[in-house]
Design an enzyme around this catalytic site. Structure first.
Site, PDB file in Angstrom:
ATOM      1  N   ILE A 190       5.628  -3.321  -7.597  1.00 18.52           N
ATOM      2  CA  ILE A 190       4.822  -2.128  -7.870  1.00 18.52           C
ATOM      3  C   ILE A 190       5.368  -0.965  -7.051  1.00 18.52           C
ATOM      4  CG2 ILE A 190       2.510  -1.120  -7.811  1.00 18.52           C
ATOM      5  CD1 ILE A 190       1.426  -4.029  -7.859  1.00 18.52           C
ATOM      6  N   ARG A 191       6.019  -0.069  -7.714  1.00 20.56           N
ATOM      7  CA  ARG A 191       6.642   1.075  -7.035  1.00 20.56           C
ATOM      8  C   ARG A 191       7.343   0.584  -5.758  1.00 20.56           C
ATOM      9  NH1 ARG A 191       4.566   6.473  -4.772  1.00 20.56           N
ATOM     10  NH2 ARG A 191       6.218   7.827  -5.504  1.00 20.56           N
ATOM     11  N   GLU A 236       0.749 -11.846  -3.064  1.00 28.29           N
ATOM     12  CA  GLU A 236      -0.720 -11.893  -2.967  1.00 28.29           C
ATOM     13  C   GLU A 236      -1.387 -11.499  -4.285  1.00 28.29           C
ATOM     14  OE1 GLU A 236       1.235  -9.647  -1.821  1.00 28.29           O
ATOM     15  OE2 GLU A 236       0.340  -7.648  -1.943  1.00 28.29           O
ATOM     16  N   ARG A 262      12.882   3.382  -0.384  1.00 24.23           N
ATOM     17  CA  ARG A 262      11.540   3.418  -0.973  1.00 24.23           C
ATOM     18  C   ARG A 262      11.600   3.814  -2.450  1.00 24.23           C
ATOM     19  NH1 ARG A 262       7.583   6.996   2.522  1.00 24.23           N
ATOM     20  NH2 ARG A 262       6.224   6.325   0.820  1.00 24.23           N
ATOM     21  N   GLY A 273       0.860  -1.177   0.000  1.00 23.47           N
ATOM     22  CA  GLY A 273       0.000   0.000   0.000  1.00 23.47           C
ATOM     23  C   GLY A 273       0.893   1.223   0.000  1.00 23.47           C
ATOM     24  N   GLU A 274       0.709   2.071   0.988  1.00 23.11           N
ATOM     25  CA  GLU A 274       1.531   3.284   1.096  1.00 23.11           C
ATOM     26  C   GLU A 274       2.062   3.330   2.529  1.00 23.11           C
ATOM     27  OE1 GLU A 274       3.585   6.520   0.463  1.00 23.11           O
ATOM     28  OE2 GLU A 274       2.082   6.568   2.057  1.00 23.11           O
ATOM     29  N   SER A 275       3.368   3.174   2.660  1.00 29.61           N
ATOM     30  CA  SER A 275       3.925   2.939   4.002  1.00 29.61           C
ATOM     31  C   SER A 275       3.764   4.138   4.937  1.00 29.61           C
ATOM     32  CB  SER A 275       5.397   2.528   3.898  1.00 29.61           C
ATOM     33  OG  SER A 275       6.164   3.537   3.273  1.00 29.61           O
ATOM     34  N   HIS A 321       4.963  -8.631  -4.390  1.00 30.37           N
ATOM     35  CA  HIS A 321       3.577  -8.876  -3.947  1.00 30.37           C
ATOM     36  C   HIS A 321       3.100 -10.293  -4.275  1.00 30.37           C
ATOM     37  CE1 HIS A 321       2.293  -4.714  -3.036  1.00 30.37           C
ATOM     38  NE2 HIS A 321       3.163  -4.367  -3.960  1.00 30.37           N
ATOM     39  N   CYS A 328       6.150  -5.295   0.410  1.00 31.08           N
ATOM     40  CA  CYS A 328       6.300  -3.964  -0.194  1.00 31.08           C
ATOM     41  C   CYS A 328       6.169  -2.860   0.874  1.00 31.08           C
ATOM     42  CB  CYS A 328       5.324  -3.813  -1.347  1.00 31.08           C
ATOM     43  SG  CYS A 328       5.860  -2.589  -2.532  1.00 31.08           S
TER      44      CYS A 328
HETATM   45  N1  GLN Z   1       5.725   2.983  -2.814  1.00 28.76           N
HETATM   46  C1  GLN Z   1       5.071   2.490  -1.621  1.00 28.76           C
HETATM   47  C2  GLN Z   1       5.749   3.031  -0.348  1.00 28.76           C
HETATM   48  O1  GLN Z   1       6.850   3.522  -0.409  1.00 28.76           O
HETATM   49  C3  GLN Z   1       5.048   0.978  -1.605  1.00 28.76           C
HETATM   50  C4  GLN Z   1       4.272   0.443  -2.800  1.00 28.76           C
HETATM   51  C5  GLN Z   1       3.627  -0.884  -2.584  1.00 28.76           C
HETATM   52  O2  GLN Z   1       3.368  -1.323  -1.454  1.00 28.76           O
HETATM   53  N2  GLN Z   1       3.321  -1.529  -3.682  1.00 28.76           N
HETATM   54  O3  GLN Z   1       5.191   2.938   0.672  1.00 28.76           O
END
Ligand code: GLN
Length: 192
Positions: A137-138, A176, A103, A46-48, A174, A77
């Site tokens: 993913i990112r 999942e 990140r 997600g977004e940490s 990921h 992630c």
């Molecule tokens: N870019 C997100 C972060 O730095 C992580 C991306 C992800 O969980 N797929 O939190």
């Protein structure tokens, strides 16, 4: 066996589906009391920064730290970032695992990619010989591991993308979001 998934932000629903496919009892964790009776916990992607801030707001930071001192915890992630000791910037972290992460190390969302990895640790699980198809993913990279943390998987250029420290597991990618259950099966062996 009962596994919780931190369910305050990110792709927790996909982890829960994967665990259900493996016949495991699951729980969505949003409050400290939801940790009671769990054998392990997954921190989703997600977004940490968001996950960290919400964990502070929900009074989860210390309960999660205490849980992770004893139980298996797997961060995928953003979850791996949240699990780390050091993300090289100021944001709430659990600080449980002796890894330093960078990140967004591969660039922006459009630079997301997939790669086949050889992961020896998956040897015990079914389909052991097939390469592991990993979705990034990112994603962060694990810049370094220290203490008794060790590298589980790297890209062909040597950048670390999975690490293990006792019952703590971190993956940049990921599992999942694939149909391959090997990583979840591997985590269940840590939680058992
Ligand atoms: N870019 C997100 C972060 O730095 C992580 C991306 C992800 O969980 N797929 O939190």
């Amino acid at each position: 066996m009962k596994i919780g998934v931190l369910a305050i932000q990110g792709d927790f629903a996909e982890h829960i589906l994967m665990l259900k496919r493996l016949g495991v009892e699951t729980a969505e964790v949003r409050l400290p009391r939801h940790l009671d009776g769990l054998d392990g916990l997954i921190l989703p992607g997600g977004e940490s920064t968001t996950i960290g801030k919400l964990a502070v707001d929900f009074g989860l930071l210390d309960p999660l730290r205490e849980f992770g001192k004893i139980h298996a915890v797997w961060g995928t992630c953003a979850g791996a970032i949240f699990l780390s000791k050091d993300a090289r910037r100021s944001q709430p972290l659990l600080g449980l695992m002796d890894i330093t992460v960078e990140r967004n190390a591969f660039g922006r969302q459009v630079d997301s990619f997939e790669a086949d990895l050889d992961i020896a640790a998956l040897g015990q699980a079914a389909q052991a010989s097939a390469p592991y198809h990993a979705v990034f993913i990112r994603a962060p990279i694990i810049e370094s591991v220290s203490g008794d943390a060790r590298v589980l998987a790297s890209l062909p250029d040597g950048r670390i993308v999975a690490a293990l420290q006792g019952k703590l597991l971190a993956t940049s990618f990921h599992p999942e979001l694939t149909q391959d259950t090997r990583f979840h099966e591997y985590f269940l062996t840590l939680a058992r």
